[in-house]
Design a protein around this motif. Structure first.
Motif, PDB file in Angstrom:
ATOM      1  N   GLU A   1       0.824  -1.210   0.000  1.00 31.44           N
ATOM      2  CA  GLU A   1       0.000   0.000   0.000  1.00 31.44           C
ATOM      3  C   GLU A   1       0.859   1.262   0.000  1.00 31.44           C
ATOM      4  OE1 GLU A   1      -3.263   0.097  -0.522  1.00 31.44           O
ATOM      5  OE2 GLU A   1      -3.073  -2.080  -0.747  1.00 31.44           O
ATOM      6  N   LEU A   2       1.977   1.210   0.711  1.00 34.69           N
ATOM      7  CA  LEU A   2       2.870   2.365   0.719  1.00 34.69           C
ATOM      8  C   LEU A   2       3.451   2.601  -0.672  1.00 34.69           C
ATOM      9  CD1 LEU A   2       4.456   4.636   2.040  1.00 34.69           C
ATOM     10  CD2 LEU A   2       6.127   2.940   2.835  1.00 34.69           C
ATOM     11  N   PHE A   3       3.867   1.526  -1.332  1.00 33.68           N
ATOM     12  CA  PHE A   3       4.419   1.667  -2.683  1.00 33.68           C
ATOM     13  C   PHE A   3       3.376   2.246  -3.641  1.00 33.68           C
ATOM     14  CE2 PHE A   3       5.241  -0.174  -6.946  1.00 33.68           C
ATOM     15  CZ  PHE A   3       6.423   0.500  -7.218  1.00 33.68           C
ATOM     16  N   LYS A   4       2.157   1.740  -3.567  1.00 28.18           N
ATOM     17  CA  LYS A   4       1.087   2.279  -4.419  1.00 28.18           C
ATOM     18  C   LYS A   4       0.880   3.762  -4.170  1.00 28.18           C
ATOM     19  CE  LYS A   4      -1.698  -1.930  -4.467  1.00 28.18           C
ATOM     20  NZ  LYS A   4      -2.994  -2.480  -4.033  1.00 28.18           N
ATOM     21  N   MET A   5       0.921   4.149  -2.897  1.00 22.88           N
ATOM     22  CA  MET A   5       0.727   5.558  -2.544  1.00 22.88           C
ATOM     23  C   MET A   5       1.870   6.410  -3.078  1.00 22.88           C
ATOM     24  SD  MET A   5      -1.556   7.401  -1.013  1.00 22.88           S
ATOM     25  CE  MET A   5      -2.418   6.243   0.077  1.00 22.88           C
ATOM     26  N   GLU A   6       3.082   5.923  -2.975  1.00 26.19           N
ATOM     27  CA  GLU A   6       4.236   6.664  -3.501  1.00 26.19           C
ATOM     28  C   GLU A   6       4.097   6.906  -5.003  1.00 26.19           C
ATOM     29  OE1 GLU A   6       8.347   5.706  -1.862  1.00 26.19           O
ATOM     30  OE2 GLU A   6       7.220   3.902  -1.351  1.00 26.19           O
ATOM     31  N   ILE A   7       3.705   5.869  -5.734  1.00 31.34           N
ATOM     32  CA  ILE A   7       3.570   5.994  -7.184  1.00 31.34           C
ATOM     33  C   ILE A   7       2.436   6.963  -7.521  1.00 31.34           C
ATOM     34  CG2 ILE A   7       3.089   4.755  -9.322  1.00 31.34           C
ATOM     35  CD1 ILE A   7       5.855   4.218  -7.961  1.00 31.34           C
ATOM     36  N   LYS A   8       1.336   6.861  -6.796  1.00 35.96           N
ATOM     37  CA  LYS A   8       0.207   7.754  -7.036  1.00 35.96           C
ATOM     38  C   LYS A   8       0.592   9.216  -6.799  1.00 35.96           C
ATOM     39  CE  LYS A   8      -3.189   8.643  -4.126  1.00 35.96           C
ATOM     40  NZ  LYS A   8      -4.343   8.514  -3.201  1.00 35.96           N
ATOM     41  N   ASN A   9       1.462   9.438  -5.823  1.00 31.58           N
ATOM     42  CA  ASN A   9       1.824  10.806  -5.432  1.00 31.58           C
ATOM     43  C   ASN A   9       3.035  11.374  -6.166  1.00 31.58           C
ATOM     44  OD1 ASN A   9      -0.251  11.091  -3.564  1.00 31.58           O
ATOM     45  ND2 ASN A   9       0.957  10.270  -1.871  1.00 31.58           N
TER      46      ASN A   9
ATOM     47  N   LEU B   1      17.020  17.047 -11.444  1.00 28.40           N
ATOM     48  CA  LEU B   1      15.938  16.947 -12.415  1.00 28.40           C
ATOM     49  C   LEU B   1      14.659  16.454 -11.756  1.00 28.40           C
ATOM     50  CD1 LEU B   1      18.086  15.093 -15.081  1.00 28.40           C
ATOM     51  CD2 LEU B   1      17.261  17.437 -15.320  1.00 28.40           C
ATOM     52  N   SER B   2      13.514  16.856 -12.316  1.00 29.77           N
ATOM     53  CA  SER B   2      12.235  16.347 -11.814  1.00 29.77           C
ATOM     54  C   SER B   2      12.064  14.886 -12.191  1.00 29.77           C
ATOM     55  CB  SER B   2      11.075  17.175 -12.371  1.00 29.77           C
ATOM     56  OG  SER B   2      11.074  17.114 -13.788  1.00 29.77           O
ATOM     57  N   ASP B   3      12.668  14.477 -13.304  1.00 31.46           N
ATOM     58  CA  ASP B   3      12.640  13.081 -13.736  1.00 31.46           C
ATOM     59  C   ASP B   3      13.820  12.859 -14.666  1.00 31.46           C
ATOM     60  OD1 ASP B   3      11.849  10.457 -13.977  1.00 31.46           O
ATOM     61  OD2 ASP B   3       9.766  10.937 -14.436  1.00 31.46           O
ATOM     62  N   LYS B   4      14.072  11.603 -14.995  1.00 32.47           N
ATOM     63  CA  LYS B   4      15.196  11.273 -15.876  1.00 32.47           C
ATOM     64  C   LYS B   4      14.674  10.495 -17.081  1.00 32.47           C
ATOM     65  CE  LYS B   4      19.214  11.081 -12.817  1.00 32.47           C
ATOM     66  NZ  LYS B   4      20.175  10.158 -12.189  1.00 32.47           N
TER      67      LYS B   4
ATOM     68  N   GLU C   1       3.541  12.361  -9.157  1.00 28.23           N
ATOM     69  CA  GLU C   1       3.256  13.533  -9.987  1.00 28.23           C
ATOM     70  C   GLU C   1       3.085  14.794  -9.147  1.00 28.23           C
ATOM     71  OE1 GLU C   1       0.030  14.907 -13.396  1.00 28.23           O
ATOM     72  OE2 GLU C   1       0.261  12.787 -12.922  1.00 28.23           O
ATOM     73  N   LEU C   2       2.606  14.618  -7.915  1.00 27.88           N
ATOM     74  CA  LEU C   2       2.402  15.771  -7.034  1.00 27.88           C
ATOM     75  C   LEU C   2       3.660  16.149  -6.264  1.00 27.88           C
ATOM     76  CD1 LEU C   2      -1.076  14.938  -5.440  1.00 27.88           C
ATOM     77  CD2 LEU C   2      -0.574  16.808  -7.025  1.00 27.88           C
ATOM     78  N   TYR C   3       4.327  15.160  -5.701  1.00 27.90           N
ATOM     79  CA  TYR C   3       5.438  15.423  -4.791  1.00 27.90           C
ATOM     80  C   TYR C   3       6.809  15.234  -5.416  1.00 27.90           C
ATOM     81  CZ  TYR C   3       1.650  14.711  -1.372  1.00 27.90           C
ATOM     82  OH  TYR C   3       0.475  14.755  -0.673  1.00 27.90           O
ATOM     83  N   GLY C   4       6.880  14.497  -6.520  1.00 32.35           N
ATOM     84  CA  GLY C   4       8.178  14.190  -7.099  1.00 32.35           C
ATOM     85  C   GLY C   4       8.917  13.157  -6.266  1.00 32.35           C
ATOM     86  N   TYR C   5      10.218  13.020  -6.548  1.00 33.08           N
ATOM     87  CA  TYR C   5      11.041  12.036  -5.868  1.00 33.08           C
ATOM     88  C   TYR C   5      11.688  12.645  -4.624  1.00 33.08           C
ATOM     89  CZ  TYR C   5      10.620   9.409 -10.224  1.00 33.08           C
ATOM     90  OH  TYR C   5      10.125   8.735 -11.308  1.00 33.08           O
ATOM     91  N   GLY C   6      11.979  11.814  -3.651  1.00 32.46           N
ATOM     92  CA  GLY C   6      12.709  12.305  -2.490  1.00 32.46           C
ATOM     93  C   GLY C   6      12.042  11.967  -1.168  1.00 32.46           C
ATOM     94  N   ILE C   7      12.726  12.331  -0.100  1.00 28.79           N
ATOM     95  CA  ILE C   7      12.307  11.950   1.245  1.00 28.79           C
ATOM     96  C   ILE C   7      11.019  12.658   1.660  1.00 28.79           C
ATOM     97  CG2 ILE C   7      12.964  12.065   3.697  1.00 28.79           C
ATOM     98  CD1 ILE C   7      15.889  11.719   2.751  1.00 28.79           C
ATOM     99  N   LYS C   8      10.850  13.913   1.317  1.00 24.78           N
ATOM    100  CA  LYS C   8       9.647  14.636   1.749  1.00 24.78           C
ATOM    101  C   LYS C   8       8.388  14.025   1.155  1.00 24.78           C
ATOM    102  CE  LYS C   8      12.297  18.870   2.312  1.00 24.78           C
ATOM    103  NZ  LYS C   8      12.625  20.193   1.736  1.00 24.78           N
ATOM    104  N   GLY C   9       8.432  13.689  -0.121  1.00 26.25           N
ATOM    105  CA  GLY C   9       7.295  13.018  -0.740  1.00 26.25           C
ATOM    106  C   GLY C   9       7.050  11.653  -0.121  1.00 26.25           C
ATOM    107  N   PHE C  10       8.121  10.949   0.206  1.00 28.52           N
ATOM    108  CA  PHE C  10       8.027   9.655   0.863  1.00 28.52           C
ATOM    109  C   PHE C  10       7.351   9.797   2.226  1.00 28.52           C
ATOM    110  CE2 PHE C  10      10.408   6.503   3.596  1.00 28.52           C
ATOM    111  CZ  PHE C  10       9.769   5.364   3.133  1.00 28.52           C
TER     112      PHE C  10
END
Length: 233
Positions: free
Chosen positions: A49-57, A153-156, A59-68
């Motif tokens: 469920e955490l992984f699904k939530m990370e992927i869903k978010n 970068l926001s993405d690679k 686009e909003l939060y990007g990569y990194g610890i804060k989004g996590f």
């Protein structure tokens, strides 16, 4: 495989899990997160469920610890039907803060490689994640003195690399990317006509894993970053 790097003038390095340890800390935080929520679900379900939530978010939060961190909080609310305690939410926030303040642990051979290459090549960092966190890690690492340019970068994806190389006036045929992720550091680079070196890290986030059908032999795979000196120095 045989690879010719004689035309390379610019070497790009991924940061997390290429220059320093990163993914290990996410796995440790996930273990602690599952323990905090064990009365609501099984560890396996919590992880999923955490992984699904990370992927869903993403686009909003990007990569990194804060989004996590935000995804952990949202997952905790969802898994507990909004019954999770304030104390647990505070502990989740503290997990993220601990990650953000950890010392930077350089991977073996990194500084030796940078010292050897800095006078012969233009060295740059191309990473993704949270800007403030990546700037903090680079400063604490003591490696910033080796790099001509640092880009978060926001993405690679292919367009991200194309636009950046054009902006930095780097010829595609003169660029080499070194990183631990086939999905982010290798395949997009090969697809735009540049060269890439894959140095696998022992832990890979599920989102960065690619299937066997996506693999190709158009890049060099090394066990340790020091091995690149056989090809570049």
């Amino acid at each position: 495989m045989e690879i010719d790097l004689s035309n390379i003038k610019v070497v790009g390095f991924d940061a997390d899990d290429t220059l320093w340890v990163n993914e290990t800390y996410f796995r440790e935080a996930e273990e602690k997160f599952a323990s905090l929520l064990e009365k609501y679900e099984t560890k396996n379900q919590i992880d999923q469920e955490l992984f699904k939530m990370e992927i869903k978010n993403l686009e909003l939060y990007g990569y990194g610890i804060k989004g996590f961190m935000l995804s952990m909080i949202e997952s905790a609310l969802q898994l507990s039907n909004n019954n999770v305690s304030q104390r647990t939410i505070t502990e989740i926030l503290n997990l993220g803060k601990e990650m953000l303040t950890r010392p930077v642990e350089l991977l073996e051979g990194v500084e030796e490689v940078l010292q050897t290459l800095e006078n012969k090549y233009r060295l740059i960092v191309l990473t993704k994640g949270d800007l403030l966190d990546q700037e903090r890690k680079l400063e604490k690492s003591g490696l910033s003195k080796y790099f001509h340019h640092v880009e978060v970068l926001s993405d690679k994806k292919e367009d991200n690399y194309k636009n950046l190389l054009e902006h930095l006036e780097i010829q595609v045929g003169e660029f080499l990317m070194i990183g631990n992720s086939l999905k982010s550091d290798v395949l997009p680079i090969i697809n735009i006509g540049a060269q890439a070196v894959h140095i696998p890290f022992h832990t890979t986030w599920e989102h960065e894993v690619v299937g066997p059908e996506e693999h190709n032999n158009d890049h060099l795979t090394l066990n340790n970053i020091k091995d690149i000196l056989k090809y570049l120095s």
